[in-house]
Write an enzyme that holds these catalytic residues in place. Structure first.
Site, PDB file in Angstrom:
ATOM      1  N   LYS A 162       4.831 -22.619  -1.050  1.00  0.00           N
ATOM      2  CA  LYS A 162       5.625 -23.716  -0.494  1.00  0.00           C
ATOM      3  C   LYS A 162       4.764 -24.577   0.429  1.00  0.00           C
ATOM      4  O   LYS A 162       4.781 -25.809   0.337  1.00  0.00           O
ATOM      5  CB  LYS A 162       6.838 -23.162   0.286  1.00  0.00           C
ATOM      6  CG  LYS A 162       8.013 -22.833  -0.599  1.00  0.00           C
ATOM      7  CD  LYS A 162       9.341 -22.775   0.169  1.00  0.00           C
ATOM      8  CE  LYS A 162       9.348 -21.669   1.197  1.00  0.00           C
ATOM      9  NZ  LYS A 162      10.688 -21.495   1.818  1.00  0.00           N
ATOM     10  N   LYS A 200      13.404 -13.600  -6.034  1.00  0.00           N
ATOM     11  CA  LYS A 200      14.568 -13.108  -6.781  1.00  0.00           C
ATOM     12  C   LYS A 200      15.158 -11.892  -6.066  1.00  0.00           C
ATOM     13  O   LYS A 200      14.428 -11.054  -5.559  1.00  0.00           O
ATOM     14  CB  LYS A 200      14.100 -12.692  -8.186  1.00  0.00           C
ATOM     15  CG  LYS A 200      15.089 -12.968  -9.296  1.00  0.00           C
ATOM     16  CD  LYS A 200      14.483 -12.598 -10.656  1.00  0.00           C
ATOM     17  CE  LYS A 200      15.472 -12.873 -11.766  1.00  0.00           C
ATOM     18  NZ  LYS A 200      15.739 -14.327 -11.956  1.00  0.00           N
ATOM     19  N   GLU A 203       6.613 -18.311 -11.057  1.00  0.00           N
ATOM     20  CA  GLU A 203       7.058 -19.364 -11.968  1.00  0.00           C
ATOM     21  C   GLU A 203       7.283 -20.652 -11.186  1.00  0.00           C
ATOM     22  O   GLU A 203       8.050 -20.672 -10.221  1.00  0.00           O
ATOM     23  CB  GLU A 203       8.362 -18.956 -12.659  1.00  0.00           C
ATOM     24  CG  GLU A 203       8.822 -19.994 -13.686  1.00  0.00           C
ATOM     25  CD  GLU A 203      10.139 -19.629 -14.355  1.00  0.00           C
ATOM     26  OE1 GLU A 203      10.102 -19.062 -15.456  1.00  0.00           O
ATOM     27  OE2 GLU A 203      11.209 -19.915 -13.765  1.00  0.00           O
TER      28      GLU A 203
END
Lengths: 208, 208, 208, 208
Positions: free
Chosen positions: A21, A48, A140
């Site tokens: 990020k 996740k 991803e």
């Protein structure tokens, strides 16, 4: 939930998401400085949840010993673009980086899924330094326009509700929304050059 | 630039924007908790730059002694909603608050500007505690959907470039983009009930 | 854990801590601007965990129906100062504010606890706007120097370990550490005027 | 100020500071998880201001073409520790990392400066990915206890005020403050084992 220490398992993914990020946000700032226009509008990221990892492993038939290679989106980064044309530029910039390696790509922009889903996915291998040494994790990176993102968020919720068995009525409406999102992207592209020039002027003289 | 100490002039506005951002983000979190769905998608804020304040004062013929009452958007908050229907709910919630007073409103959602601009503006008076005492400042809260926001950002850049004299060609294209944005909002509204229900299920069981 | 919905119970406290942190950080910035020196070095905040609330309620004999009035530090703010002299100034600034009311104060700086604990506590009543209306909550603001804070953090950990029955050996060492912390604060005070002047010069010309 | 584009010059340093802050904060979190105690208390970072870079270049006789190699602390990271013993551990962890290379070290903890200054400095070379390729920049990591930091901040301000010609009176007082800071660190070390054990217990059962 499996006997493992999930906090320890997830830790390198959390660190990777934090670092990625910062890196993509820096890239955004740098491009605004260098070229007065950035193909990156904003960046989000998430790790996740354990329940979602387990559900995906079951669905994809990934054994519990192979989660790290079998589930590619435990670390997920989303890069939002203003225009469809910007997506390609972001993909190129990822390929040029030496701090991550592209493993493979899925182009759902030019080959959208039957559902109407559009997005560009790049799976990368990212080396993260932990207190115990360097660990390479998969991440991803999803690259999409704001209109694509809006539609995808909603489809995701509906799929979740209907366990991927959407009623025909809902499917039809989703298709119409996908068309409207696509249309908005097209109209925007058609005035893109005007807008890019305008925003360059704008950035130097005023505040948004 | 006028002899005044602009940092001191702007300070209460900066503090107001910081406080209002925290308050609307809290409201978002609280509504997700209470009702499983929040009409607020995300919140941004900014203080107007000195150059933009001066430009607007000139245009609106506001004297330098009346900037605080004549320019209503020195402090600006933007609340983004997923659906057109959510805008009204946010406006109601602002009216109910006791920590700010609504001065007046402009409904460009039901009465959009000729340009195609759509948004709901609420001007509030907000009391901010400074080291020198309480000061009441005006703030403009803009409430809009993501599609409205996308279009508005672009129109703003183009207006800036062409000093509000847009070529006919660009005007036509902007109108088409406004229609596409409007169409997207309409399609979304038509599946809103489905989606709101779905997101309630979703929030309780998984991660977005 | 009591049948109540703790997330809902704690929500107004979380919002209060968020708002109070923003407000005291703003105050710090404002004073640096107005006077070139701020009595506030930095600000932290936390909401008490449910387990700690229950433990304190048991110890203080507060019934479960009276947690909101009986436990004053469910919302806690900590203001760190560079010099002992700054504490008084911060207390004055809190008294002058109109967005919170001082309920009462505990001066453990001039009347330190037998253990060696030093800090100034101000209990305030703070009105917080929720989606359901305004709610007044109690918050404890602890004001202390960095040396006081260092010592207090450590004493807190040791008390926790030994369930408030510290071995004599540890008590003696803690007293010596408290003396050393006190001595550091005294030495600092003795050069305070020099330092405050120096930092005013410094802030205007350079970066720390 | 030299004809160069300083924003472009400083950009890789800003990005490095952002990335290094995230990395050392992650390390702190990870060690708390793995060992229940972290030698890192908190982390700050800053990029040197242009005026300070120029001043240092003049003082050290570094030519304007060699700023990148001649000024080692354009990117600066500060790691604060609770105990003197933690400093060594942090230095070891830096040596083990593969995402930065140690260039050299200055141990002002065991060999404090005549002024009383104590801190451990590690100069590293850090490869940062920019839109134009990879760039290796120097960064200075300062590792110190909170007491060392408190003293150093103050000495820095005073030196700035008196242009490094401190009056004898001020020097004497600074020495006394340095002794008090040193004494506090010593007392803390003497109860370190107790405290580290206590904090491990503490972290698992309660909130600070």
């Amino acid at each position: 939930m499996d006997g493992r220490d999930w906090r320890k398992f997830l830790y390198p993914y959390e660190q990777s998401v934090d670092e990625l990020k910062v890196k993509f946000k820096s890239l955004r700032t740098e491009l605004k400085q260098l070229e007065d226009f950035s193909p990156i509008e904003f960046v989000t990221g998430r790790v996740k949840k354990v329940s979602s990892i387990l559900e995906k492993a079951r669905k994809l038939n990934v054994s519990m010993d192979h989660l790290e290679t079998g589930i590619e989106d435990i670390a997920g980064i989303r890069v939002m673009c203003q225009f469809v044309e910007d997506i390609e530029r972001v993909v190129e910039l990822i390929h040029e980086r030496q701090d991550m390696d592209v493993v493979y790509e899925k182009d759902y922009v030019n080959n959208n899924k039957p559902s109407g889903y559009r997005s560009y996915h790049v799976i990368v291998e990212y080396p993260v330094q932990t207190a115990l040494g360097v660990k390479k994790v998969l991440a991803e990176i999803q690259i999409r326009t704001l209109a694509m993102n809006f539609w995808a968020t909603i489809e995701h919720s509906l799929n979740y509700k209907y366990k991927e068995k959407l009623p025909k009525e809902v499917v039809t409406r989703l298709e119409k929304a996908a068309e409207a999102a696509f249309k908005l992207d097209e109209e925007m592209s058609s005035i893109r050059e005007e807008i890019v020039d305008a925003q360059k002027d704008f950035a130097t003289k005023s505040d948004l």
